[in-house]
Structures are given as structure tokens and as C-alpha cells.
Design an enzyme around this catalytic site. Sequence first.
Site, PDB file in Angstrom:
ATOM      1  CB  ALA A 430       3.644  19.829 -12.925  1.00 22.79           C
ATOM      2  CB  CYS A 431       3.199  24.665  -9.861  1.00 25.41           C
ATOM      3  SG  CYS A 431       2.620  25.951 -10.987  1.00 25.41           S
ATOM      4  CG  ASP A 432      -2.618  24.003  -7.022  1.00 24.04           C
ATOM      5  OD1 ASP A 432      -2.919  22.820  -7.257  1.00 24.04           O
ATOM      6  OD2 ASP A 432      -3.337  24.771  -6.368  1.00 24.04           O
ATOM      7  N   GLY A 434       0.101  26.117 -12.766  1.00 26.58           N
ATOM      8  CA  GLY A 434       0.849  26.015 -14.013  1.00 26.58           C
ATOM      9  C   GLY A 434       1.279  27.347 -14.592  1.00 26.58           C
ATOM     10  CB  ILE A 464      -0.594  18.981 -11.011  1.00 29.14           C
ATOM     11  CG1 ILE A 464       0.777  19.367 -10.437  1.00 29.14           C
ATOM     12  CG2 ILE A 464      -0.882  17.511 -10.698  1.00 29.14           C
ATOM     13  CD1 ILE A 464       0.886  19.240  -8.942  1.00 29.14           C
TER      14      ILE A 464
END
EC number: 2.7.1.197
Length: 519
Positions: A430-432, A434, A464
Site C-alpha cells: 500500500a502506498c499513497d 496505489g 492506503i
Amino acid sequence: MAQTETQEKKGLGRKVQAFGSFLSSMIMPNIGAFIAWGFIAAIFIDNGWYPNKELSQLAGPMITYLIPLLIAFSGGRLIHDLRGGIVAATATMGVIVALPDTPMLLGAMIMGPLVGWLMKKVDQFLQPRTPQGFEMLFNNFSAGILAFIMTILGFKLLAPIMQFIMHILSVAVEFLVHLHLLPIVSIIVEPAKILFLNNAINHGVFTPLGTDQAASAGQSILFAIESNPGPGIGILLAYMIFGKGTAKATSYGAGIIHFFGGIHEIYFPYVLMRPLLFIAVILGGMTGVATYQATGFGFKSPASPGSFIVYCLNAPKGEFLHMVLGVFLAALVSFVVAALIMKFTKEPKQDLEAATAKMESTKGKKSSVSSKLTGATTGTGAAGVAANKANGEDQNEASSEDEEEDLLDNYNTEDVDAHDYSNVDHVIFACDAGMGSSAMGASMLRNKFKKAGISDVNVTNTAINQLPNNAQLVITQKTLTDRAIKQVPNAIHISVDNFLNSPRYEELLNNLKKDQDKA
């Protein structure tokens, strides 16, 4: 007083960044649709590469209906998942039909989140009051009634407002173009890129206006203002020749990533090391815009990412040399000015690692490419503090960082051996947004699992804020792990400093094999 004013300015900057990030989350997932529309328009319209009267009919409906509806759906889904997206897209038809001659991207960017938020509030009100057995009835009719009301309001109320706003913005752009003043926009855009305020300008103004211009005139220079890779490669070339130490050594790889990969943030620390280099990127940007304005150049669709390869693919028929000239002259001016600054000014007091940390602090999150410039752990603390500020916490930096560290310690996010993986069959990166760094991390871990013979564990990536409630194992960069924990507190969470290079992957792989063999 001065400290209060500084805090207010920082708070405003964070809000603009958050706003720009949200706009980007609506636009970026749909860039593929923009590109498809751009190809159809560039190839099949009357003055295209291969004119085709039948296939050219696709271009109009795509920009009038498809792309605004996709943007509205994305905006609604960001607020209230699939339900919010569907109702938002439906309601946006009111604005589109009211103004069929204007691509209603701006209206979709307003209507999407607004209707998604209203749907969320309606559900929050109705769900506790819904009689058992009537859930489907209430859900379907509440969505339908809200979509009906907002479609009418969009047609009657929002459409005239959007028409007025688009008219004002178009007049402002035409005024600058008519007086040959469009290059001065670079005075705002180029520093804004490095301060991560560009998304609000690019996706909030340039993309809607550029799309409108491209639909009527066939192309728009607005797509080439912010995305030009010339100013950035000029800075990096200056470091390759006149730089010293780490900055010089890393500038070669950074140049490839920036120019061909289109990841502009890779050159930001080099400018932050020497603030006078802001002059170089501004003058380079102004040169590129002036060149494109003089030659009448423009793209048919957004050039994203800002890569020279994308520029080559998107260049309209007969204007390839104009495109190359704009990039070349922007790079040349940026390089010459940067070289003079580096040659005749003192060495910076801060090094590349400090500048990278400053860049990440400004961005409010860990950069997915900054590890190419520094060690894997560089800038984590600064980015963590900034991330907390971006989330609206009004506590001081020390206490904010301590709270984050306590949360990570409680979940053993850095101790891979502390968890039981016997029931894990799904790993989520997960990242800011996606899309970028998490996708690369997931791809790399899938390859590791494949080589290790682990075939029953699925590896995916997402943003996220879209983590599912049943998430089992979530991997995030350390500066974002606290947000992931708050989103899915029942999952196993692992923090890494860099998605592409972490020793914890091998530890995870060994633990997964060991625990699942026991099970």
C-alpha cells in the site's frame, strides 16, 4: 507572531498539497483513457496521421461522456467506495448533458466527490434506521433518489456555474496567449513542482482547460507547460559536469529516470541543494513554453508521465521537430544558467541527503525514488513528521514523531519474526496513490515468491485509503505505516524503508514458508 504566521503558511501549503493529491487521485487512474482518446484523435481525425471518417466519430463521445464519467466515478469512489462512484457518475450526466459542447472535466471533478460525500452521509443516516429485511430496498432507492436529485441540480444549477468558471479561465488563458505572456506561468509552475503544489494547478486548471481546447482546436499548449522534461534534465546535466561528490555520482542515474521515466521528483533535491537553481528551472520552463507558443505546438491529450518517450509518442503529425526543439531549448537554457550558478557560487552547506530529506518533508511522504539518491533510510524522520502535519495534527513535531514510533512499535512493524503467518494467503503493498512504488514492490515480491515456490499467496497493491477491511498482511513504507494501521488495525503490518530494496522481504519469505509448512 512570526512563528504563528509561519505555521499558518505551512498549514496552507499542506492543504494545497492535500487538495492537489486528491485531484491527482481522480485524474491519474484515468490517464489511460486520455491517452486512448488522444491516439484516436491524433490518428483518425481529418488532419490526423491516417484520417478515417468512421473511426473519428469515437473521439467526440469519448471526451464528452466517457472521460468525465470516469473522473466522476473515481472521485465518488474515493469518498464512498463503489456506491459513491456509481451515484456520482450518474449525477454527473446532468452537467454533461446541460453543456454538451464543453468537455465537463471540471464539473466531474466537483460533482464526483460532492455526490460521493452526500451518499456517504445518507448511508450513515439510514443504515442504523433500516428495518431488518429491507436493506436492499433502502440501499437501492436511497442511491437512486440521491442520483435523481443531484442529476437535476447538476443540470439546472451546477452547469451554469461551470460554464461561467470555464469562460473566465479560458479568457484568462487566451489573454496570456494573445499578449505572448504565457511563459510567465512558469514562474509559478516550476517552483510549485518542487514544492509539490503542482497537482492543484496541473489537474485543477491545465487538464480541464487543455482538454477543452484540444476538443475544439485539436491540440493544446497547456498539456506541455508542466510536463516538459527539459528544465529538469538541464539541471541534472549541470551536476553531471560541474557537480561534486555524491550529487555528481547520482546525477547520471537520476537523469535517466527523469528524462525517460518521467519521474520529475528525482531532480527536486538537486534544486533544493542550491536554491538559486530555481532561477534555472524557471528560465528553462519559460523558454520551453515560449518555443511551443511561437511554433504553435500543443498536445492532443495530457502528456503523462512527463517523459521524453511520451512526448515522442504524443507529438502531433508534422510537429515532431517543434516538440524536440521545445525540450532541447528548455534543457539548454536550464543547463547554461545552472552551470553559471554552480561555477560562480559557493558550495551548498547541505548535502544531497539533507536536500532529499527536505524534499520528502515538503512532499509530506517518503519518495518512491529518493533511495536512488541516498541511503535507504535517509529522510525517514523528516518525512514522518511532515506526514503527520499533512494529516492535520496540531501537536509539535517531537510528540508527533514519538506517537508514530509508539504505534509502529506496538504493532512490531519492523520485527518480521514477531508474527504468525500460517493463515496468510494475501499480501498487500500500500502506498499513497496505489499506483507507482507499491506496484513495483508487489511485482518484485511476486517474483521472489515464484522463485521460492510459494504459489498460494497472492500479492497485490492498492492505495492506503482503499485497503480492504479483511486485509491480512500489509506492507508500507515506514512514513505511511501509521495511516495503514489506522485504516486496517486488525492486519499484520510490516514497515520498509524502500519498497525496492528491503532485507525484510527475505525474512518474510522464510517465515511464510516455515509457518505454512507447520500448518
